[in-house]
Design a protein around this motif. Structure first.
Motif, PDB file in Angstrom:
ATOM      1  N   ARG A  45       5.232   0.609   0.543  1.00 39.37           N
ATOM      2  CA  ARG A  45       5.084   1.388   1.984  1.00 39.37           C
ATOM      3  C   ARG A  45       4.035   1.077   2.808  1.00 39.37           C
ATOM      4  NH1 ARG A  45       9.331   4.084   2.854  1.00 39.37           N
ATOM      5  NH2 ARG A  45      10.718   5.094   1.179  1.00 39.37           N
ATOM      6  N   ASP A  46       2.764   0.886   1.970  1.00 39.71           N
ATOM      7  CA  ASP A  46       1.368   0.905   2.745  1.00 39.71           C
ATOM      8  C   ASP A  46       1.172  -0.539   3.083  1.00 39.71           C
ATOM      9  OD1 ASP A  46       1.407   3.755   2.183  1.00 39.71           O
ATOM     10  OD2 ASP A  46       0.452   3.252   0.057  1.00 39.71           O
ATOM     11  N   VAL A  47       1.748  -1.469   2.798  1.00 38.05           N
ATOM     12  CA  VAL A  47       1.444  -2.882   3.034  1.00 38.05           C
ATOM     13  C   VAL A  47       1.835  -3.360   4.404  1.00 38.05           C
ATOM     14  CG1 VAL A  47       0.838  -3.527   0.640  1.00 38.05           C
ATOM     15  CG2 VAL A  47       3.002  -4.147   1.946  1.00 38.05           C
ATOM     16  N   THR A  48       0.805  -4.040   5.202  1.00 39.76           N
ATOM     17  CA  THR A  48       1.312  -4.491   6.750  1.00 39.76           C
ATOM     18  C   THR A  48       0.801  -6.069   6.781  1.00 39.76           C
ATOM     19  OG1 THR A  48      -0.902  -3.938   7.311  1.00 39.76           O
ATOM     20  CG2 THR A  48       0.924  -2.306   7.839  1.00 39.76           C
ATOM     21  N   LYS A  49       0.131  -6.691   5.904  1.00 40.59           N
ATOM     22  CA  LYS A  49      -0.285  -7.934   5.887  1.00 40.59           C
ATOM     23  C   LYS A  49      -0.079  -8.697   4.672  1.00 40.59           C
ATOM     24  CE  LYS A  49      -4.075  -6.253   8.835  1.00 40.59           C
ATOM     25  NZ  LYS A  49      -5.222  -6.049   9.130  1.00 40.59           N
ATOM     26  N   LEU A  50       0.099 -10.109   4.515  1.00 39.14           N
ATOM     27  CA  LEU A  50       0.215 -10.854   3.441  1.00 39.14           C
ATOM     28  C   LEU A  50      -0.765 -12.177   3.740  1.00 39.14           C
ATOM     29  CD1 LEU A  50       2.161 -13.650   4.112  1.00 39.14           C
ATOM     30  CD2 LEU A  50       3.917 -12.025   3.799  1.00 39.14           C
ATOM     31  N   GLY A  51      -0.880 -12.820   2.556  1.00 40.23           N
ATOM     32  CA  GLY A  51      -1.445 -14.086   2.164  1.00 40.23           C
ATOM     33  C   GLY A  51      -0.484 -14.628   1.244  1.00 40.23           C
ATOM     34  N   ILE A  52       0.016 -15.970   1.207  1.00 39.62           N
ATOM     35  CA  ILE A  52       0.797 -16.542   0.335  1.00 39.62           C
ATOM     36  C   ILE A  52       0.349 -18.161   0.000  1.00 39.62           C
ATOM     37  CG2 ILE A  52       2.344 -17.167   2.011  1.00 39.62           C
ATOM     38  CD1 ILE A  52       4.511 -16.774  -0.343  1.00 39.62           C
ATOM     39  N   ALA A  53       0.464 -18.345  -1.249  1.00 38.42           N
ATOM     40  CA  ALA A  53       0.083 -19.834  -1.367  1.00 38.42           C
ATOM     41  C   ALA A  53       0.794 -20.474  -2.649  1.00 38.42           C
ATOM     42  CB  ALA A  53      -1.589 -19.916  -1.749  1.00 38.42           C
ATOM     43  N   ALA A  54       1.002 -21.834  -2.320  1.00 38.13           N
ATOM     44  CA  ALA A  54       1.702 -22.517  -3.573  1.00 38.13           C
ATOM     45  C   ALA A  54       1.014 -23.797  -3.834  1.00 38.13           C
ATOM     46  CB  ALA A  54       3.003 -23.014  -3.165  1.00 38.13           C
TER      47      ALA A  54
END
Length: 166
Positions: free
Chosen positions: A135-144
């Motif tokens: 519930r608390d997250v609003t941002k992301l970073g993703i990598a492959a």
């Protein structure tokens, strides 16, 4: 005369046919090659839709989280090791990068060749699903990261966080 008209019509229609294939959706592009580029906006859209389907808010791509996720995926690929702590615990990695997270969770995986596969794997795993539905997250970073001489070939990192005061 009819034959000439029919042939003319067929020739005219054949000029409308394109030899190019339709572009493949970004979620299905294989990351198992050296030139592959992950589309973080597609990932944010997929995860946001999943969150919205579960009554939660969307997440947006954060450039600083992208860097931390990339470093983690690259470290796993270099060491051929699927491990949250290959570059140290998440809290320490975020802190050393100067990221002011008030909440942060991480999903790592390996062996999935596409974003769709990685997302499905996380969705079908209770701890990974719980992270995506935090519930608390609003941002992301993703990598492959692609490592052709390894067992898994592709190493994934998804970091979800918030910088909002609790």
């Amino acid at each position: 005369m009819r034959a000439i008209l029919a042939i003319s019509a067929l020739l005219a229609l054949s000029g409308c046919v394109s030899d190019s294939q339709p572009e493949q959706p970004a979620m299905y592009l294989s990351m198992a090659n050296g030139g592959a580029t992950l589309d973080p906006q597609t990932a944010a859209s997929m995860i946001s839709q999943y969150r919205q389907n579960n009554g939660l808010g969307k997440v947006v791509v954060d450039p600083d989280l992208m860097k931390v996720a990339e470093a983690q995926s690259m470290a796993m690929a270099r060491r051929n090791k699927l491990d949250h702590d290959v570059k140290g615990p998440l809290a320490r990695r975020l802190s050393s990068s100067g990221y002011p997270a008030t909440t942060a969770v991480e999903n790592v995986s390996a062996g999935y060749h596409t974003l769709a596969e990685a997302f499905s794997g996380w969705r079908d795993s209770p701890p990974h699903r719980a992270n995506m539905l935090s519930r608390d997250v609003t941002k992301l970073g993703i990598a492959a990261s692609y490592a052709p001489n390894t067992k898994y070939k592709v190493f994934w990192t998804l970091i979800l966080a918030s910088t909002d005061a609790r």
